[in-house]
Design an enzyme around this catalytic site. Structure first.
Site, PDB file in Angstrom:
ATOM      1  N   GLN A   1       0.845  -1.196   0.000  1.00 27.21           N
ATOM      2  CA  GLN A   1       0.000   0.000   0.000  1.00 27.21           C
ATOM      3  C   GLN A   1       0.874   1.238   0.000  1.00 27.21           C
ATOM      4  O   GLN A   1       0.370   2.352  -0.058  1.00 27.21           O
ATOM      5  CB  GLN A   1      -0.873   0.028   1.259  1.00 27.21           C
ATOM      6  CG  GLN A   1      -1.783  -1.156   1.402  1.00 27.21           C
ATOM      7  CD  GLN A   1      -2.413  -1.185   2.797  1.00 27.21           C
ATOM      8  OE1 GLN A   1      -3.382  -0.484   3.066  1.00 27.21           O
ATOM      9  NE2 GLN A   1      -1.857  -1.977   3.681  1.00 27.21           N
ATOM     10  N   ASN A   2       2.176   1.044   0.127  1.00 26.32           N
ATOM     11  CA  ASN A   2       3.082   2.185   0.254  1.00 26.32           C
ATOM     12  C   ASN A   2       3.342   2.845  -1.089  1.00 26.32           C
ATOM     13  O   ASN A   2       3.329   2.184  -2.135  1.00 26.32           O
ATOM     14  CB  ASN A   2       4.397   1.752   0.896  1.00 26.32           C
ATOM     15  CG  ASN A   2       4.203   1.304   2.328  1.00 26.32           C
ATOM     16  OD1 ASN A   2       3.121   1.522   2.880  1.00 26.32           O
ATOM     17  ND2 ASN A   2       5.196   0.689   2.897  1.00 26.32           N
TER      18      ASN A   2
ATOM     19  N   HIS B   1      -1.300   1.462  -4.428  1.00 29.26           N
ATOM     20  CA  HIS B   1      -1.713   2.862  -4.280  1.00 29.26           C
ATOM     21  C   HIS B   1      -0.848   3.826  -5.082  1.00 29.26           C
ATOM     22  O   HIS B   1      -0.855   5.013  -4.827  1.00 29.26           O
ATOM     23  CB  HIS B   1      -1.729   3.244  -2.792  1.00 29.26           C
ATOM     24  CG  HIS B   1      -2.801   2.533  -2.016  1.00 29.26           C
ATOM     25  ND1 HIS B   1      -2.841   2.498  -0.633  1.00 29.26           N
ATOM     26  CD2 HIS B   1      -3.892   1.828  -2.432  1.00 29.26           C
ATOM     27  CE1 HIS B   1      -3.907   1.793  -0.249  1.00 29.26           C
ATOM     28  NE2 HIS B   1      -4.544   1.380  -1.305  1.00 29.26           N
TER      29      HIS B   1
ATOM     30  N   CYS C   1       1.475  19.312 -17.136  1.00 32.13           N
ATOM     31  CA  CYS C   1       1.737  18.214 -18.076  1.00 32.13           C
ATOM     32  C   CYS C   1       2.609  18.723 -19.231  1.00 32.13           C
ATOM     33  O   CYS C   1       2.256  19.726 -19.866  1.00 32.13           O
ATOM     34  CB  CYS C   1       0.419  17.685 -18.616  1.00 32.13           C
ATOM     35  SG  CYS C   1       0.607  16.471 -19.913  1.00 32.13           S
TER      36      CYS C   1
ATOM     37  N   CYS D   1       0.215  18.422 -22.678  1.00 33.87           N
ATOM     38  CA  CYS D   1      -0.976  19.234 -22.960  1.00 33.87           C
ATOM     39  C   CYS D   1      -1.081  20.482 -22.082  1.00 33.87           C
ATOM     40  O   CYS D   1      -1.985  21.286 -22.258  1.00 33.87           O
ATOM     41  CB  CYS D   1      -2.242  18.381 -22.832  1.00 33.87           C
ATOM     42  SG  CYS D   1      -2.731  18.063 -21.129  1.00 33.87           S
TER      43      CYS D   1
ATOM     44  N   GLY E   1       2.904  -4.370   8.996  1.00 31.43           N
ATOM     45  CA  GLY E   1       2.878  -2.920   9.183  1.00 31.43           C
ATOM     46  C   GLY E   1       1.699  -2.224   8.558  1.00 31.43           C
ATOM     47  O   GLY E   1       1.835  -1.100   8.067  1.00 31.43           O
TER      48      GLY E   1
ATOM     49  N   ASN F   1       3.348  -6.796  13.403  1.00 31.63           N
ATOM     50  CA  ASN F   1       2.921  -5.444  13.771  1.00 31.63           C
ATOM     51  C   ASN F   1       3.070  -5.316  15.285  1.00 31.63           C
ATOM     52  O   ASN F   1       2.611  -6.179  16.015  1.00 31.63           O
ATOM     53  CB  ASN F   1       1.439  -5.243  13.366  1.00 31.63           C
ATOM     54  CG  ASN F   1       1.031  -3.785  13.339  1.00 31.63           C
ATOM     55  OD1 ASN F   1       1.396  -3.014  14.243  1.00 31.63           O
ATOM     56  ND2 ASN F   1       0.281  -3.394  12.335  1.00 31.63           N
TER      57      ASN F   1
ATOM     58  N   ALA G   1       8.989  -4.492  12.116  1.00 26.94           N
ATOM     59  CA  ALA G   1       9.290  -5.273  10.911  1.00 26.94           C
ATOM     60  C   ALA G   1      10.800  -5.462  10.711  1.00 26.94           C
ATOM     61  O   ALA G   1      11.246  -6.530  10.300  1.00 26.94           O
ATOM     62  CB  ALA G   1       8.687  -4.575   9.689  1.00 26.94           C
TER      63      ALA G   1
END
Ligand code: NAD
Ligand code: ZN
Length: 254
Positions: free
Chosen positions: A109-110, A127, A154, A157, A194, A220, A238
């Site tokens: 998820q990091n 993510h 960008c 564009c 974690g 955890n 961890a």
């Protein structure tokens, strides 16, 4: 905190068994694995930035109202991450992948890029990454230079770009989710490291893995809402727990 030696022995045996039979192993990591690299978690004491909670910054509505403020937060987090190094936990997972090969998937998820820097390749970044910007009009993705400030535009564009991450309330990239789901469904051992296990749908992977018959190992220091699904719980950081687990499983030298 007393270290539960018995839990390490049982978890090591589960992992050893999976390695010996070439059974699939999957891992889900959250912000906690990067805490020892100096990257703050969202729910820890350093989770606030200028008095704002992440839920007030990492949303499409926050970006629509205050794009400069949201970008300033991401620039700050990106600078933190660029100064950080992978820790013993990230390195242990790269070592596990080297032994497990094709039968291994690391879902994170990091958004900090530290798993890749540590050498992990069979990696699903659920993510996205805060090292890139994405055009809000044409979708073009560009790496952000370290010194970037303000609202990036960008190069194709000229429209405003946004961080290339998934915000609260947005859906996950379909291909990343499909790979993560498959890994959870087929894993014989599922390591959860974690994560506070409250951000869905990512946390749902733990439920999918457990319901599909995986043995779940949680790493955890704190209890989580899904600790009850774990066969073994390692209440340790961890960076300490993962090298110890790999030594227990005979994957790293004692
Ligand atoms: P979280 O902040 O909600 O929870 C962190 C969890 O890590 C907690 O359960 C905590 O007890 C545990 N933890 C703290 N130190 C630890 C350590 N040394 N070893 C093991 N565990 C430790 O994080 P989350 O569950 O990942 O969910 C929050 C969302 O925030 C995710 O979507 C993620 O994308 C994002 N996020 C990412 C980063 C990053 O990329 N490093 C940092 C903060 C938030
Ligand atoms: Zn564009």
């Amino acid at each position: 905190m007393a270290v539960d030696r018995d839990a390490f022995t049982r978890a090591g045996a589960l992992l050893r068994q999976a390695m010996d039979s070439w059974s699939p192993v999957a891992v889900l990591t959250g912000a906690g694995i990067s805490a020892e690299s100096g990257v703050p978690t969202f729910r820890g004491p350093d989770g606030l930035w200028c008095g704002f909670r992440p839920e007030e910054l990492a949303t499409p509505a926050a970006f629509a109202r205050h794009p400069e403020r949201v970008w300033e937060w991401y620039h700050w987090r990106r600078r933190l991450v660029l100064a950080a190094m992978p820790n013993a936990g990230h390195r242990a997972l790269a070592a596990l992948e080297a032994v497990a090969g094709d039968a291994f998937t690391l879902v994170t998820q990091n958004v900090d890029g530290l798993h890749r820097l540590a050498g992990s390749r069979r990696l699903v970044e659920l993510h996205g990454t805060l090292l890139e910007a994405r055009c809000t009009r044409c979708g073009r993705v560009e790496p952000l230079p370290p010194e970037a400030t303000g609202i990036p535009r960008c190069p194709a564009c000229g429209a405003m770009a946004r961080p290339n991450v998934v915000w609260f309330g947005e859906s996950l990239p379909a291909d990343a989710w499909a790979r993560a789901q498959r890994a959870a469904e087929t894993a014989s051992v599922f390591l959860v490291i974690g994560t506070s296990a409250v951000v869905y749908p990512a946390a749902g992977l733990i439920e999918i893995a457990a319901a599909s018959g995986a043995r779940v190992i949680e790493v955890n220091p704190e209890e989580t809402p899904l600790s009850g699904l774990a066969d073994c719980v390692l209440r340790e950081r961890a960076g300490v727990a993962l090298p110890a687990l790999l030594r227990e499983a005979g994957i790293l030298d004692a």
